[in-house]
Each structure stands twice: as structure tokens, then as C-alpha cells.
Scaffold this active site. Structure first.
Site, PDB file in Angstrom:
ATOM      1  N   GLY A 379       0.823  -1.207   0.000  1.00 39.84           N
ATOM      2  CA  GLY A 379       0.000   0.000   0.000  1.00 39.84           C
ATOM      3  C   GLY A 379       0.847   1.243   0.000  1.00 39.84           C
ATOM      4  O   GLY A 379       2.071   1.168   0.097  1.00 39.84           O
ATOM      5  N   PRO A 380       0.195   2.408  -0.089  1.00 41.65           N
ATOM      6  CA  PRO A 380       0.928   3.673  -0.135  1.00 41.65           C
ATOM      7  C   PRO A 380       1.710   3.915   1.153  1.00 41.65           C
ATOM      8  O   PRO A 380       1.412   3.296   2.184  1.00 41.65           O
ATOM      9  CB  PRO A 380      -0.169   4.722  -0.286  1.00 41.65           C
ATOM     10  N   PRO A 381       2.695   4.818   1.117  1.00 43.19           N
ATOM     11  CA  PRO A 381       3.490   5.119   2.305  1.00 43.19           C
ATOM     12  C   PRO A 381       2.616   5.675   3.431  1.00 43.19           C
ATOM     13  O   PRO A 381       1.616   6.338   3.177  1.00 43.19           O
ATOM     14  CB  PRO A 381       4.457   6.205   1.833  1.00 43.19           C
ATOM     15  N   GLY A 382       3.010   5.357   4.645  1.00 38.08           N
ATOM     16  CA  GLY A 382       2.337   5.955   5.794  1.00 38.08           C
ATOM     17  C   GLY A 382       1.000   5.333   6.137  1.00 38.08           C
ATOM     18  O   GLY A 382       0.244   5.866   6.942  1.00 38.08           O
ATOM     19  N   GLY A 384       0.746   2.384   7.506  1.00 36.76           N
ATOM     20  CA  GLY A 384       0.900   1.524   8.671  1.00 36.76           C
ATOM     21  C   GLY A 384       1.503   0.155   8.409  1.00 36.76           C
ATOM     22  O   GLY A 384       1.406  -0.733   9.256  1.00 36.76           O
ATOM     23  N   LYS A 385       2.142  -0.026   7.254  1.00 38.54           N
ATOM     24  CA  LYS A 385       2.680  -1.349   6.933  1.00 38.54           C
ATOM     25  C   LYS A 385       3.755  -1.769   7.948  1.00 38.54           C
ATOM     26  O   LYS A 385       3.680  -2.841   8.537  1.00 38.54           O
ATOM     27  CB  LYS A 385       3.272  -1.342   5.514  1.00 38.54           C
ATOM     28  N   SER A 716      -6.484   4.792 -17.739  1.00 40.87           N
ATOM     29  CA  SER A 716      -7.739   5.254 -17.143  1.00 40.87           C
ATOM     30  C   SER A 716      -8.006   6.736 -17.356  1.00 40.87           C
ATOM     31  O   SER A 716      -9.060   7.231 -17.008  1.00 40.87           O
ATOM     32  CB  SER A 716      -7.751   4.923 -15.645  1.00 40.87           C
ATOM     33  N   LYS A 759      -8.497   6.632  -5.799  1.00 40.07           N
ATOM     34  CA  LYS A 759      -8.878   7.750  -6.664  1.00 40.07           C
ATOM     35  C   LYS A 759      -9.970   8.597  -6.024  1.00 40.07           C
ATOM     36  O   LYS A 759      -9.921   9.832  -6.058  1.00 40.07           O
ATOM     37  CB  LYS A 759      -9.358   7.221  -8.016  1.00 40.07           C
TER      38      LYS A 759
HETATM   39  P1  ADP Z   1       4.378   2.511   6.106  1.00 39.79           P
HETATM   40  O1  ADP Z   1       5.252   1.435   6.603  1.00 39.79           O
HETATM   41  O2  ADP Z   1       3.140   1.990   5.449  1.00 39.79           O
HETATM   42  O3  ADP Z   1       5.042   3.538   5.265  1.00 39.79           O
HETATM   43  P2  ADP Z   1       4.253   3.282   8.857  1.00 39.79           P
HETATM   44  O4  ADP Z   1       4.014   1.952   9.435  1.00 39.79           O
HETATM   45  O5  ADP Z   1       5.607   3.860   8.968  1.00 39.79           O
HETATM   46  O6  ADP Z   1       3.803   3.296   7.344  1.00 39.79           O
HETATM   47  O7  ADP Z   1       3.186   4.288   9.451  1.00 39.79           O
HETATM   48  C1  ADP Z   1       3.394   5.660   9.643  1.00 39.79           C
HETATM   49  C2  ADP Z   1       2.842   6.088  10.957  1.00 39.79           C
HETATM   50  O8  ADP Z   1       1.425   6.061  10.948  1.00 39.79           O
HETATM   51  C3  ADP Z   1       3.267   5.185  12.082  1.00 39.79           C
HETATM   52  O9  ADP Z   1       3.545   5.969  13.186  1.00 39.79           O
HETATM   53  C4  ADP Z   1       2.053   4.313  12.319  1.00 39.79           C
HETATM   54  O10 ADP Z   1       1.981   3.874  13.641  1.00 39.79           O
HETATM   55  C5  ADP Z   1       0.932   5.252  12.001  1.00 39.79           C
HETATM   56  N1  ADP Z   1      -0.267   4.544  11.524  1.00 39.79           N
HETATM   57  C6  ADP Z   1      -0.519   4.201  10.262  1.00 39.79           C
HETATM   58  N2  ADP Z   1      -1.698   3.565  10.158  1.00 39.79           N
HETATM   59  C7  ADP Z   1      -2.204   3.492  11.398  1.00 39.79           C
HETATM   60  C8  ADP Z   1      -3.405   2.944  11.966  1.00 39.79           C
HETATM   61  N3  ADP Z   1      -4.343   2.330  11.203  1.00 39.79           N
HETATM   62  N4  ADP Z   1      -3.577   3.056  13.259  1.00 39.79           N
HETATM   63  C9  ADP Z   1      -2.663   3.672  14.031  1.00 39.79           C
HETATM   64  N5  ADP Z   1      -1.536   4.211  13.579  1.00 39.79           N
HETATM   65  C10 ADP Z   1      -1.280   4.130  12.271  1.00 39.79           C
END
Ligand code: ADP
Length: 817
Positions: A379-382, A384-385, A716, A759
Site C-alpha cells: 500500500g501507499p506510504p504511511g 501503517g505497513k 484510465s 482515486k
Molecule cells: P508505512 O510502513 O506503510 O510507510 P508506517 O508503518 O511507517 O507506514 O506508518 C506511519 C505512521 O502512521 C506510524 O507511526 C504508524 O503507527 C501510524 N499509523 C498508520 N496507520 C495506522 C493505523 N491504522 N492506526 C494507528 N496508527 C497508524
């Protein structure tokens, strides 16, 4: 005085058949001249002076042939070797005693055939000596070897300057090379003459090789002897000096030796405490023995110690307690992450499988291993992966290590460098295990879509081996040189763009998709997770900084434009830091409430304003929706018609597929716009309409998708492209804040597209009011959470014609800006 030849070059005395007219001949005693070689020559005998002066005066070449016997004062024609060279006299210098010093340059090899005159000097008829077989592959091979030997010869020969080795680079071919090398050899005249006379190039090169090899052998021995003699002379002085140095060194070594003994004992102890594999134990023992032998301060010691440190840091069978408690894991995931229901469900199912397999293995008395597939959070950055992966580790009670794979190009980064390399290191997997301290950590393989193979090998193939349950119990790291068991590692991968993962690797993955968050989801995440964590990290109390819903919303809207919550977290951190500082510096009283209106003071100007989207109808401008690895994006698409040659011109970094869909859109319009009852009215006021219909022969249609730094691709945008083009063609304004997505066919039909959740989220973030999308996507849109679609008016269409009423502005209210 020195004389230069009269200005009259370029004349030749040679006939077509290589047979020359008669030329003066000069017998030489010691000099054997080769083609292309320039040499000084001293001429004292009367007949010879006459010959060289005649040639120089008439600007003709002359023939140089060596005498059979150097001592003969007045040679006859029969006393001469028949093969010589045709030479040019470059300079001529008369010495006071009447003799001559001249500079001559060798031309081609010739054979003196018949004496024409004896007086006042020899005049001979001659023929060219053609070299045979110069172009053969064997000659070229021989030439290469001759070159190598010659370079060595120059290096060994005390009288040849090192630069001489470069003369061979000027050779135009094997035969040329033979001449150049022969000319430079420091051998007797007789041997040189023999080399000059051989006609076959191969034989000449072979003879040269023999000479060179022999010379090199002799020179090598001479050099060695010279060195020994020199050493013996210097030896006496050095001995004195060494003696003193040795004394100092001995003292130092004694000290170091004591330390080294301790060191070795320390390693031996650590090795005894580890459950090393038999192979590893052997290696460690071998290295310890080497360490004992090595002089304490030698560079080898650092290498050995580096290896021992790495090998003994590895867990070698040490395990964290590996109980899988599903309900505990479920609770923990819920506590740490908001939403993500599907992802959590599938993680728990996966863990359940792990648990059952482990139980079954235990019942059989075997060690548990991993399921054949590896979880991949995509998935996209940020979104929660990484933090979900970390949360899984916490729930399982295992250490967590992250291995970054983004930009890894070299297979050795996965598999390690052999220790023969300077600065060799173990690969990232083994390094990760050393950091984890146990053999069963949760290991995050971050960004496996960014692995990049090149000539240094394919890192994804190495990774396959890491993940393959059939092989990974005996993973071989090049640095470690021993097999290591990776079968208990709990691997989790992440990726932004699953399309970029190599197929073979993709087949091993169980992909769980995390998509972007909606505004309400972001607010909830901020409230439940980000704010408490940020406050704690800043040293503030949970309730010291209060945010209203409006403030959080204003932060998300004005300061972030992302699918995830990373920028949001960063913004909250900045606010909390400022509060903390003001509290300490200016005595700001806590708790403090941050109002939406005060955000400028904390975060500066907002980066994103909703008014960024034009609110007035425009001609030739539409909004498209793109799906990228960073989430969704709203694209502005502009079409104009300008003077040109009837071509379709695309700008703004459009990928190939997007270019094709632009061509399809334009093709459809050109074929239908004057015939189709729904389209025709739209071009009624077109500036390109003539009595005979549309005239576009001297116009180009230009399509531009601004913000060119982002490469754009995919089919698209077809619908949006077609609408922009139609608007430009007919000069009809389009409704503002209407975005569209859909692939277009040459017949004007609209086909289904992917990535709708991202989108539509992007459309919502950007202030789009209406989205026109394919009828074929109706079912997939219905499955999306209501808050995504609540504020957007969705219009499903199956053809361009159906889309027109929703995108074309009513004429009356339109401005044609
Ligand atoms: P990714 O690895 O997808 O780039 P991160 O795991 O680094 O993203 O997530 C970025 C921040 O957002 C982290 O501090 C994470 O704990 C928080 N975060 C993302 N999704 C959630 C969620 N569903 N619930 C709580 N915190 C989240």
C-alpha cells in the site's frame, strides 16, 4: 649546415606492379633500417656520399641494404643483402671532414634485383617485398602476444624508456607491429636483418616472439641478480637499523601478545557457549588458530576478528518463546491500529495457520517451520505497513528487525561478500539475525518492490532462496561460509507497488492491501494513536495539548496531501514541540488548546488550499484521477488546438499506455464528431469549422498534463483526455470540479478501471464535487465505505456520449477563459 629537402613531396617512382624504377643504393654496415623507423646515419665512403646526395638533391628515395660483412670497405653488389628498405632522406648535414650525417626514414621493404650502374654510385632496380598472411586470425593472435611480450621487454630493459611500450599502439596491423617491434629490439644487426627478410607475417611474428621470450628470460635473471647484489650491499646498513627497530617492536609485541591471548581465550569461551553447527565450529576453530599465528598488529588480525565477531554474534539456534496466542494477537493489533479490519483478519488467519502447523509438527516431534507463503503488506506510504508488522512481532513476543531492501542492486547485499574482498560483510539477512539475537524474530523485508538487479547479480533470486521453505534451512552466506538455518524466521514483506515485484517472488507472497485512509479515519487515528504517542515522545502529558475536530481537519486538509498519516504525524509533532518550548521559555500555561485559526503560527502557511481547483468553467481543461504507488492523485488535463501540421502532440511525461489512450480518444473524436448527433452540436461554434466541415490540416491538438515531475501512465485517463479534446475542438467550456476516470475505446465506449478507492479518496481530498466513472465499476464502488462516497456525486457511464451532460457546462453561465 643542415639542409631540408626541396619542397617537392608526393612524387613516387614506383610503378603499378610494385616494381620500382631504378634508385640509388646505399650500403650500410651496422644499421638495419625498418619501415617507419627514423634513424641517423653517418656516411663516409665516396660512393655512398654520392648516392645519398643524389637522392636528396632529386628528392627521390634511395634503397638501403646492409652489407653481408660489416668490415668490407668497398662492397660489390654481391656483398650486399638483397632485402632492404626504400628510404627517404629527411635531413642532410655535411660535416667539416666531408662526410655526411643524415636522417633517414624507412619506407617499405624492398628487394634489390638488378644492378643498373656502379658509378658514381650503385643504382639498382628493385621490387617490393609483399608480406603475406598479415590479415589472418592467427597473425592477429600472434600480434597480441608479441605486444604483451614487448611491453614486458620494455619494462625489463634498463636502456629502454618506459614510454617505448606505447609505440606498439601506433601499429596499423600485425605486419606494421612486426616492423615496429623489430626496430626497437636491442639485438645484433644480423638478427635484425633476418627479421627484415622473412616474408610471411606469421613467421616474422613467431620469430619475434622467440627473440622476445629469450631476451625477457635473460633480462629477468639479470634483474633478479642485480636486486640481490643491491640488497647485499644495503644489508649491512639495514641490519643495524633493523636491530634497533626490532628491539622496540619486541617490547610492543610482548604487550600486544598478552592482550591477544586474552582475546583468543574470550573468543573460545564465546564459541563454547554457542550451539554452533559442526561446520561453523570447524570454521571458528580454524580462524582462532589463524589468530594465534598471526602477528598481533597485522591487518589479517582485523579480518579474523571481524569474522569471529559476526559468527559469534549470531544466535545459532537460540529462540524466543514462540507461542502463538490468537486472541492476544487480535487484542494487540486492535490496541495499536485503528481500522484495517480486513488486514487484521487475514493476519490472524495466517497466524492461526502458523499455530496449527506448529502444533502438528510438535505432535510429530519435529521443529515447526513457516508456511510456504510470506505475508506482504502492500500500500501507499504511511498507511501503517511497518507498524503493523512491528505490532505482529509484539503480539507474538518475538524481537523485530527491519531489513531495508530499497535500492539493493547487488546480490552480495543479500548473500554477503566473500571474505577475500576488502571490507567484506555478511549479507543483510544474516546481519539482521545477529541484530535480533534469536533465530525466530519477525523480520521485515521492507520495500521488496524496490529491489533492483544489474550486472552484479539478481538480488531477487537470492531473496527467493531466503524465503523458500525447501531451501532456507541451509542458507549459505558468502561471508559466513557456513550454512545457516533461516527456517524459523517469521518474514513479512512490504511493498508500495506490487506490480514492481518480480513474478517469481510475487508467487510466494500472500498480499494484504492497505489502502489510503479517509478523512474520518485519519482523524480517528490521530486521536487514538498519533496524539498520545506524540505527546509522550515530546514529554507532554496526554491532555496538555488539546485539538478540536476542526483543527485536526484543518491540518489534514491544509498541511497534508497523502494517502497515509505520516505527514499528519509530522505536523502534530511540530505543534507539540513548539508548545513544549513556549511552555518552558515563555511560561505558556498548560493545557493549551490549538485552534484551527492558530495553525499558521505553528506550521506556517498551509501548503494546500482547497481553492486550488478552478471554480469556473474552462475550455479544454478537465480533471483526471490517477492511481500511483503513493496513493491517488487528481490530474489536470489540458487540451488546446494550435497552428501545426495536423498532429497529436503530448507533453508532461506521459507513459506509453497513456499516449495510446490519447491517440484512441483523438481517433474516436475525429471519426465521430461530425457524424454523431450528440457530438455534432458541440462543434457548432468551433473556430475550425468551415463550409466543408472541420478543417484541422494546419492545426495540432496539444495535450498537456502539468506537474511533469510525476510520470503518469495507465489507460484510465482516456475519458478525461477525450472530454478535454472535445472541449478544445468545439470551444465548449467544461463544468468545474468534475473529475473523471475510465478507459476509452476507439468506438467511444468506457471500460472499467482499477484503484477506485484511492482515486475517490484523492478526489475528496482535492475538493472534487462530481466524479464520472465507468458503469462497469458500479459494483466495486458499492463495496467502498460510505464515508468515501458520501460527499461526492458519482455518475456511472458506459460511453463518452453518456458522460457529456455531466461534464459540459451550460452555455449561459460559462466563461470561456
Ligand atoms: P508505512 O510502513 O506503510 O510507510 P508506517 O508503518 O511507517 O507506514 O506508518 C506511519 C505512521 O502512521 C506510524 O507511526 C504508524 O503507527 C501510524 N499509523 C498508520 N496507520 C495506522 C493505523 N491504522 N492506526 C494507528 N496508527 C497508524
Amino acid at each position: 649546415m643542415t639542409q631540408s629537402p626541396p619542397e617537392k613531396s608526393g612524387t613516387t617512382t614506383e610503378g603499378q606492379d610494385g616494381r620500382g624504377a631504378a634508385l640509388p643504393l646505399l650500403p650500410t654496415r651496422e644499421l638495419v633500417l625498418f619501415p617507419k623507423m627514423v634513424a641517423p646515419i653517418f656516411v663516409g665512403r665516396e660512393r655512398s656520399i654520392s648516392a645519398i646526395e643524389a637522392a636528396f638533391g632529386a628528392q627521390t628515395p634511395l634503397i638501403l641494404c646492409a652489407q653481408r660483412e660489416a668490415g668490407v670497405e668497398d662492397p660489390t653488389f654481391e656483398d650486399l643483402r638483397p632485402v632492404g628498405v626504400r628510404a627517404r632522406v629527411l635531413q642532410l648535414f655535411k660535416l667539416p671532414d666531408g662526410s655526411i650525417k643524415a636522417l633517414v626514414e624507412g619506407g617499405e621493404r624492398v628487394r634489390a634485383e638488378r644492378l643498373v650502374a656502379r658509378e658514381p654510385h650503385f643504382v639498382v632496380e628493385y621490387a617490393r617485398v609483399a608480406s603475406s598472411d598479415a590479415g589472418s586470425a592467427r597473425s592477429r593472435g600472434l600480434a597480441r602476444r608479441v605486444t604483451d611480450e614487448f611491453v614486458r621487454y620494455v619494462q625489463l630493459h634498463p636502456q629502454l624508456a618506459d614510454e617505448a611500450q606505447f609505440v606498439v599502439q601506433q601499429a596499423g596491423g600485425p605486419d606494421d607491429l612486426a616492423d615496429i617491434v623489430a626496430a626497437h629490439l636491442q639485438i645484433e644487426a644480423g638478427e635484425k636483418q633476418a627479421l627484415l627478410e622473412i616474408e610471411s607475417t606469421q613467421q616474422r611474428l613467431t620469430a619475434l616472439l622467440e627473440s622476445l621470450a629469450e631476451e625477457n628470460a635473460v633480462l629477468g635473471i639479470e634483474q633478479e641478480i642485480g636486486l640481490k647484489v643491491q640488497q647485499r650491499i644495503e644489508g649491512a646498513q639495514r641490519q643495524l637499523l633493523l636491530h634497533e627497530k626490532l628491539r622496540v617492536l619486541r617490547d610492543e609485541i610482548e604487550e600486544a601478545g598478552a592482550e591477544a591471548d586474552e582475546d583468543i581465550a574470550g573468543y573460545a569461551e564465546r564459541a563454547a557457549a554457542k550451539q554452533l553447527s559442526p561446520a561453523a565450529r570447524k570454521l571458528v576453530t580454524r580462524e582462532l588458530a589463524k589468530l594465534k599465528q598471526a602477528p598481533p598488529m597485522s591487518p589479517e588480525v582485523a579480518v579474523i576478528r571481524g569474522f569471529l565477531d559476526t559468527a559469534l554474534e549470531l544466535p545459532w539456534g537460540e529462540l524466543a518463546p514462540a507461542e502463538v496466542d490468537i486472541s492476544k494477537a487480535a487484542r494487540h493489533l486492535d490496541e495499536t491500529h485503528y481500522g484495517l479490519k480486513d488486514v487484521k483478519d487475514r493476519i490472524l488467519e495466517y497466524l492461526a495457520v502458523c499455530r496449527l502447523r506448529a502444533d502438528a509438527a510438535k505432535a510429530r516431534g519435529e521443529a515447526a517451520d513457516q508456511p510456504a507463503t510470506i505475508l506482504c503488506l502492500a500500500g501507499p506510504p504511511g498507511t501503517g505497513k511497518s507498524s503493523v508488522a512491528q505490532s505482529i512481532a509484539e503480539a507474538l513476543g518475538r524481537p523485530f528487525v527491519r531489513v531495508a531492501l530499497g535500492g539493493v542492486r547487488d546480490e552480495a547485499e543479500i548473500r554477503g561478500h566473500r571474505r577475500t574482498y576488502i571490507g567484506a560483510m555478511p549479507g543483510r539477512i544474516v546481519d539482521g539475525l545477529a541484530r535480533a539475537g534469536v533465530d525466530n524474530p519477525v523480520m521485515l523485508l521492507d520495500e521488496i518492490d524496490k529491489l533492483d538487479g544489474d550486472w552484479r547479480g539478481d538480488p531477487s533470486a537470492a531473496l527467493m532462496e531466503v524465503l523458500d521453505p525447501a531451501h532456507n534451512h541451509a542458507f549459505r552466506d558468502n561471508y559466513l561460509e557456513a550454512e545457516y538455518d533461516l527456517s524459523r524466521v517469521f518474514f513479512i514483506a512490504t511493498a508500495n507497488d506490487t506490480d514492481a515485484i518480480p513474478d517469481t517472488l510475487y508467487d510466494r507472497l500472500e498480499v494484504l492491501r492497505l489502502s489510503g485512509y479517509t478523512l474520518p479515519e485519519k482523524l480517528a487515528i490521530a486521536r487514538r494513536h498519533l496524539l498520545p504517542r506524540v505527546a509522550r515522545d515530546t514529554g507532554l502529558g496526554r491532555r496538555d495539548v488539546a485539538f478540536t475536530r476542526g483543527t485536526l481537519q484543518a491540518i489534514v486538509r491544509g498541511y497534508t496531501r497523502e494517502a497515509g498519516v505520516r505527514e499528519l504525524e509530522r505536523a502534530l509533532r511540530r505543534i507539540d514541540r513548539k508548545v513544549a518550548r513556549r511552555h518552558l521559555e515563555d511560561g505558556l500555561a498548560l493545557p493549551v488548546a490549538v485552534a484551527a485559526g492558530e495553525l499558521r503560527g505553528y506550521l506556517g502557511e498551509a501548503h494546500w488550499l482547497e481553492s486550488a481547483l478552478p471554480r469556473r468553467a474552462r475550455v479544454g481543461e478537465t480533471l483526471g484521477l490517477a492511481y500511483t504507488s503513493d496513493g491517488g492523485e487528481v490530474l489536470t488535463i489540458e487540451a488546446t488546438i494550435a497552428r501545426g501540421r495536423g498532429e497529436l502532440v503530448l507533453t508532461g511525461q506521459l507513459g506509453e499506455v497513456m499516449q495510446e489512450s490519447a491517440a484512441a480518444a483523438w481517433g474516436y473524436l475525429l471519426s465521430q464528431v461530425e457524424r454523431n448527433a450528440a457530438l455534432k452540436p458541440l462543434i457548432a461554434r468551433s473556430p475550425f469549422l468551415t463550409g466543408e466541415g472541420l478543417d484541422l490540416a494546419s492545426q495540432d491538438i496539444r495535450v498537456h498534463v502539468p506537474e511533469g515531475a510525476v510520470p503518469k501512465d495507465g489507460p484510465s485517463a482516456g475519458l478525461a483526455l477525450a472530454v478535454a479534446m472535445l472541449s478544445a475542438l468545439g470551444a465548449v467550456p467544461l463544468r468545474p470540479r468534475v473529475a473523471m476516470t475510465g478507459e476509452i475505446t476507439l468506438g467511444g465506449r468506457i471500460l472499467r478501471v482499477g484503484g477506485l478507492k484511492e482515486k475517490l479518496l484523492a478526489a475528496g481530498r482535492s475538493g472534487v464535487r462530481t466524479v464520472v466513472l465507468p458503469e462497469a465499476n458500479r459494483a466495486s464502488v458499492a463495496e467502498l465505505p460510505a464515508e468515501i462516497t458520501a460527499k461526492i456525486h458519482l455518475v456511472h457511464v458506459s460511453s463518452l456520449i453518456e458522460a457529456l451532460p455531466h461534464v459540459v457546462a451550460a452555455r449561459s453561465g460559462a466563461s470561456s477563459a
